[in-house]
Write a protein that holds these residues in place. Structure first.
Motif: not given
Length: 233
Positions: A93-95, A199-203, A228
């Motif tokens: 998760y990025k944010d 993330s780029d592909s999930r929440e 990762y």
């Protein structure tokens, strides 16, 4: 005091929540080996050990050694030093943000534990490397000395030195990658907070409930632990 600022805490009318977001997991320790080669020294009673990989040279004083030990150091050619290194575990998760009463509250970075770990290890590395070089060089010199005296003894010393020369890879593996926080003022009565991580592909969404009360302060946290596979830096 440092910034010549005054601060006086003003309690929120219906209380507030101090919310911490712990993201991912911090680095883990691994081991790497650095090769050092002996070079002649212009100074008497010194030998110089150099690493092309790190581009560093260390003088070793052998003036206090016995004649046999000096002879062993003169025959020393190269050796390897085992050192610890960190392997990074990037969080998925990025944010993240908190949503409540049509309001969005973003998180602020409180502590980048991952970056602190790498910087701390780099700061310690050169200070500790000198002691490690002296220790290993002495081991190898004594190994050569023992081998010269007795082939079987030299083999035993070699085995012992190989087994005992390991980097210290003990570390905390459950610390988060980073810690963020935000402060949320509450409304009177029940407050529903939705914590969303992206993330780029999930929440990911988690729901929390707090009762708004005068001068009340709550503390809460959410840990998004997905990471990762580890990779070196």
């Amino acid at each position: 005091k440092l910034f010549n600022m005054d601060y006086e805490y003003q309690p929120k009318e219906n209380g507030e929540v101090i919310f911490f977001w712990l993201n991912g997991f911090g680095r883990v320790k691994d081991e790497w080996n650095i090769r050092f080669t002996k070079f002649p020294s212009p100074k008497k009673n010194y030998v110089i050990m150099q690493s092309k990989e790190l581009d560093v040279s260390y003088p070793i004083y052998i003036g206090d050694k016995s004649t046999k030990e000096k002879e062993a150091f003169s025959e020393l050619r190269f050796f390897k030093v085992a050192l610890p290194k960190y392997v990074e575990r990037k969080p998925v998760y990025k944010d993240a943000a908190i949503f409540t009463q049509d309001q969005k509250y973003s998180f602020e970075l409180a502590q980048d534990i991952n970056e602190i770990a790498f910087k701390t290890l780099r700061d310690r590395m050169l200070r500790e490397l000198g002691n490690a070089i002296l220790r290993i060089a002495t081991k190898k010199a004594l190994e050569a000395l023992a081998d010269k005296e007795d082939k079987n003894l030299g083999t035993i010393v070699n085995i012992v030195n190989t087994l005992t020369e390991k980097a210290d890879t003990r570390n905390w593996q459950t610390l988060p990658y980073s810690i963020h926080y935000t402060r949320i003022p509450l409304q009177e009565g029940e407050n529903i907070l939705e914590v969303k991580a992206f993330s780029d592909s999930r929440e990911k969404t988690e729901t929390y409930k707090f009762e708004g009360k005068k001068n009340k302060m709550y503390f809460a946290s959410e840990h998004t632990a997905l990471t990762y596979p580890p990779r070196g830096r």
